[in-house]
Design an enzyme around this catalytic site. Sequence first.
Site, PDB file in Angstrom:
ATOM      1  N   GLU A 244     -17.036  -3.850  11.411  1.00  0.00           N
ATOM      2  CA  GLU A 244     -16.086  -4.604  12.474  1.00  0.00           C
ATOM      3  C   GLU A 244     -15.155  -5.592  12.315  1.00  0.00           C
ATOM      4  O   GLU A 244     -14.193  -5.169  12.766  1.00  0.00           O
ATOM      5  CB  GLU A 244     -16.914  -4.361  13.887  1.00  0.00           C
ATOM      6  CG  GLU A 244     -16.064  -4.033  15.123  1.00  0.00           C
ATOM      7  CD  GLU A 244     -16.708  -5.607  16.046  1.00  0.00           C
ATOM      8  OE1 GLU A 244     -18.147  -5.700  15.783  1.00  0.00           O
ATOM      9  OE2 GLU A 244     -16.024  -5.569  16.684  1.00  0.00           O
ATOM     10  N   ASP A 245     -15.482  -6.678  11.295  1.00  0.00           N
ATOM     11  CA  ASP A 245     -14.538  -7.585  11.571  1.00  0.00           C
ATOM     12  C   ASP A 245     -13.949  -7.830  10.015  1.00  0.00           C
ATOM     13  O   ASP A 245     -13.464  -8.963   9.961  1.00  0.00           O
ATOM     14  CB  ASP A 245     -15.966  -8.770  11.394  1.00  0.00           C
ATOM     15  CG  ASP A 245     -16.072  -8.666  12.920  1.00  0.00           C
ATOM     16  OD1 ASP A 245     -15.962  -8.784  13.861  1.00  0.00           O
ATOM     17  OD2 ASP A 245     -17.156  -9.566  13.175  1.00  0.00           O
TER      18      ASP A 245
END
Length: 714
Positions: free
Chosen positions: A76-77
């Site tokens: 996600e990051d």
Amino acid sequence: MLRQYELVDLVKSYDPDADEDALNRAYVYAMKKHGAQLRTSGDPYYSHPVEVAGILTKFKLDSTSIIAGLLHDTVEDTDATIDEIRELFGPQVAQLVDGLTKLAMIELKSKDTKQAENFRKLLLAMSEDIRVLLIKLADRLHNMRTLHFCAPEKRMRIAKETLDIYAPLAERIGMQEIKTELEEIAFKELHKEAYESITARLNFLREQGSNLVPAIIKQLEKDMEEGGVKATISGREKSPYSIWRKMQKKNASFEQLSDIMAFRIIVDDVAACYQALGIVHSKYHMVPRRFKDYISTPKPNGYKSIHTGVIGPENTRIEIQIRTQEMHEVNEKGVAAHWAYKQGEKVVGKNFRWIQELLEILEEASNPEEFLENTKLEMYNDQVFCFTPKGDLIGLPINSTPVDFAYAVHSKVGNTCVGAKINGEIKPLRTVLQNGDQVEILTSKAQHPSPEWDRFVVTGKAKAAIRRYVRANKREQFVALGEQMLERTFKGENLEFSEKGLVGVLPNFEAESVEDIYAKVGEGLVSAWDVMKAVYPSYKQSKLGKVVKSFKVRGFGKSDKKTKSDPVQIKGLIPGMAVHFAGCCHPLPGDRIVGIVTTGKGVAVHSIDCKALERYASEPERWLDISWGDGATEGSHIGRLKVILLNEPGTLGDLSNMIARCEGNIANLNITNRTMTYFELIVDIEVRDLKHLTDIITTLRASKSVSYVARANQ
Ligand code: MN
């Protein structure tokens, strides 16, 4: 922050066979990927996944879960991808991380608390593996522990979400410890004053009572020893949040709550539980209605314990819980404890036996259905949950489509829907919805429910609405057809046709209105001749049985303005008899045809080689020898084609242009299959006759866009 070797040691302490190398690689990978990213606290970002992994070791989870915990934010990051993780750490870790990434992307925007239940179900349904949920809860717990670093507004939102969604979720899978901690932190955030005043009072009582808890523990230990029961006793003040909730529930002030202390007696086996209970009840006064036996009747989430309230040592009201060590572990750690237990016994090996274990608990649970709903994730596999553009969640049965979604929002939306955007992209109405999809329904006032929809909708609400509309719509067509048939029959005999005449014979046909009679004639339930004979009882019919002079079959509800003398379309029919073309073979003038007398719907016209005719082979009395009339080619008929088109821009446009240039009119078009390279379609075309359709087929075959075309008449 846990150091790399500390984490590995923790895992190895309960699972000596853990994959040390993979754990080390995951630790380093998370550190590298998150790089210089910082948390709001100023800590390096990678401290977060490391702490999450640390929380997971408390539940003695397997190294796959620990590794997934370390990697849970990388996709996600950071620039990490699921494929890369699969390659480096294997398919199981990849699947868990993928599940967590998907969970991170959905977000409940609605403020409506009733939506929280649906959202919890969505999370359960999306966590196909329960480890996804355990990691998600550990993630949330660490975020809550570091909540004070965030901006106040964000803090309130996250705390509320925790109280509405995640704490109940933790409770559902029996993770009391996580649930309590989440609640306490959220409570402190959301009701700061209440939290502070309750804490202050607890402190005051502690000072006043010169710390009663140790004294009571001591007394209880003595009691157990005298009674010959081996027990470990612990005691605590109740948490501020549970006191606050009790105050709310009982509408009581703090002073009115007498039992703010709770004690736990942990013994070796079930028999000892009841022995300990006997000792407590014989020595102290029971407080009425506080005794509960969750050992003989466990809570739906598997919780087992005996609860009682007594006026205990030092003359104080206390709550006492009695349970075995194993019950205690399960109560505090829920499903995670079951897993750890089995793993300790090396029963599980590498296969997960969650479901097996859950079923075992289930056998002992009092309310199996509720237990399943609370614990077993498969429970929601038969449902999907989708968002409206405003963030409301709609729960639907699996395989639901945008049309089902539209009807679930409101029947008006369903009735007028023309298209749908799923996650921002226009998609066909027959698309099957997935968990977490955001669905926007496009509507138009000109739209009506289509009978086509009935083939793919799954909800009862959508089906009922579509069928209701189609029925009402059909009746309109029958009414129009019946009126024309009657008028034609009357005029053919030179008799006056008027509504007034029909009103007098309504009872003869069990009709309530003239429209009813029209509908019955149109549907073939009543013959036009019978109606005429009823209106003119003395009229001697002269032509019965002869070939009808003029009869026009109506197709596709097209309006027919020729009323004078219609050309003969079909010869061999009994006058006034309703007739329709069978939907199976779509016969055209030029095809050899045969009529089948059906119950209720008059005569069905089939082509002579239609497979459906086999069904009537043993009923020759129903066969009617018919043929095309001279005027047949003046009307239009529906010819059906199966077409396979290249899936390239513009091919659909080519198709309709070619058909139009051949003077054909597309009445209906249905994509039956769609691949990367081809469209498969069924096209209904209004044509004059067989030759007209054959011309169109030849034209289409010559085109580069068309790879296959043939009549679909079976
Ligand atoms: Mn996280």
